[in-house]
Design a protein around this motif. Structure first.
Motif, PDB file in Angstrom:
ATOM      1  N   TRP A 294      45.910  34.160  47.746  1.00 60.81           N
ATOM      2  CA  TRP A 294      46.348  32.782  47.937  1.00 60.81           C
ATOM      3  C   TRP A 294      47.557  32.721  48.860  1.00 60.81           C
ATOM      4  N   ILE A 295      48.521  33.619  48.642  1.00 57.93           N
ATOM      5  CA  ILE A 295      49.708  33.670  49.497  1.00 57.93           C
ATOM      6  C   ILE A 295      49.316  33.932  50.945  1.00 57.93           C
ATOM      7  N   ALA A 296      48.402  34.877  51.150  1.00 61.58           N
ATOM      8  CA  ALA A 296      47.984  35.214  52.510  1.00 61.58           C
ATOM      9  C   ALA A 296      47.341  34.012  53.199  1.00 61.58           C
ATOM     10  N   ARG A 297      46.537  33.252  52.446  1.00 61.99           N
ATOM     11  CA  ARG A 297      45.884  32.081  53.039  1.00 61.99           C
ATOM     12  C   ARG A 297      46.887  31.014  53.446  1.00 61.99           C
ATOM     13  N   GLN A 298      48.023  30.971  52.743  1.00 64.23           N
ATOM     14  CA  GLN A 298      49.040  29.961  53.084  1.00 64.23           C
ATOM     15  C   GLN A 298      49.974  30.438  54.191  1.00 64.23           C
ATOM     16  N   GLY A 299      49.797  31.661  54.651  1.00 61.58           N
ATOM     17  CA  GLY A 299      50.657  32.194  55.701  1.00 61.58           C
ATOM     18  C   GLY A 299      52.036  32.575  55.197  1.00 61.58           C
ATOM     19  N   LEU A 300      52.160  32.863  53.888  1.00 62.80           N
ATOM     20  CA  LEU A 300      53.445  33.228  53.301  1.00 62.80           C
ATOM     21  C   LEU A 300      53.594  34.739  53.253  1.00 62.80           C
ATOM     22  N   ALA A 301      54.830  35.208  53.157  1.00 62.97           N
ATOM     23  CA  ALA A 301      55.115  36.645  53.147  1.00 62.97           C
ATOM     24  C   ALA A 301      55.835  37.024  51.869  1.00 62.97           C
ATOM     25  N   ALA A 302      55.288  37.992  51.146  1.00 63.47           N
ATOM     26  CA  ALA A 302      55.890  38.463  49.895  1.00 63.47           C
ATOM     27  C   ALA A 302      56.770  39.676  50.150  1.00 63.47           C
ATOM     28  N   THR A 303      57.682  39.942  49.216  1.00 60.45           N
ATOM     29  CA  THR A 303      58.599  41.079  49.357  1.00 60.45           C
ATOM     30  C   THR A 303      57.934  42.400  48.988  1.00 60.45           C
TER      31      THR A 303
END
Length: 202
Positions: free
Chosen positions: A140-149
């Motif tokens: 889900w994060i990847a689809r939103q273009g977000l970056a995790a630590t």
């Protein structure tokens, strides 16, 4: 408060609909801000996958005993803080929020649950399926273009101590985001009155 932990380790519609994938049930993820930081007590765990359950349970027993001996109280569910995605080994901390800072003793150390912006989801189900739940949240994060630590925080709100029906077991998933990521997504600040210490017993 449980004293044991079993071995763990497109875009969802708005609202509280569940993402259902066979036995996997995850609430629609949200981006939240956790503030302020909170005092926690932790035991560091580094072990092969096959030794995780025994190592975690041993760590939890020492953690709760040391907290009690020092006159502190656990203020929320047990959690694990994974420094990286688990592979054939685990590098993590098992911990709990406390009402006052503890002193280092044995394998127990004082620490903080830091201020963070994170993707958060509530998972309902067996611990054995947690890797798939995490995969759903990371996708889900990847689809939103977000970056995790790269770190993972997992709070065990309810589990086997409430019964054998795994659909009632609740685990909160927190995936911290890199600085500047998710600024347009944050749904508000989650204080410690509502997250993670407000959750029940792990």
């Amino acid at each position: 408060m449980r004293s044991t932990i079993a071995q763990a380790p497109g875009a969802p519609p708005p609202g509280n609909r569940m993402l259902a994938q066979e036995a996997i049930m995850i609430e629609a993820p949200k981006i939240i801000d956790i503030d302020p930081a909170r005092a926690i007590a932790v035991v560091r765990i580094h072990c092969p996958r096959e030794e995780l359950s025994c190592t975690l349970n041993r760590g939890v027993r020492e953690l709760l005993d040391r907290i009690k001996t020092q006159g502190a109280r656990a203020m929320g569910p047990l959690f694990t803080h994974h420094m990286r995605d688990p592979t054939d080994s685990f590098d993590c901390e098992v911990g709990v929020a406390v009402d006052l800072p503890v002193r280092a003793a044995g394998h127990v150390h004082p620490s903080q649950w830091p201020v963070m912006r994170a993707a958060h989801a509530l998972y309902r189900g067996r611990y054995e399926d947690l890797p798939r739940a995490w995969a759903d949240l990371q996708a889900w994060i990847a689809r939103q273009g977000l970056a995790a630590t790269g770190e993972l925080w997992e709070c065990y709100v309810t589990g086997p101590e409430i019964g054998s029906d795994a659909s009632a077991w609740r685990t909160e998933l927190y995936l911290p985001l890199r600085a500047g990521s998710g600024l347009a997504w944050a749904t508000g600040v989650s204080s410690w009155a509502t997250a993670p210490t407000g959750a029940g017993s792990a």
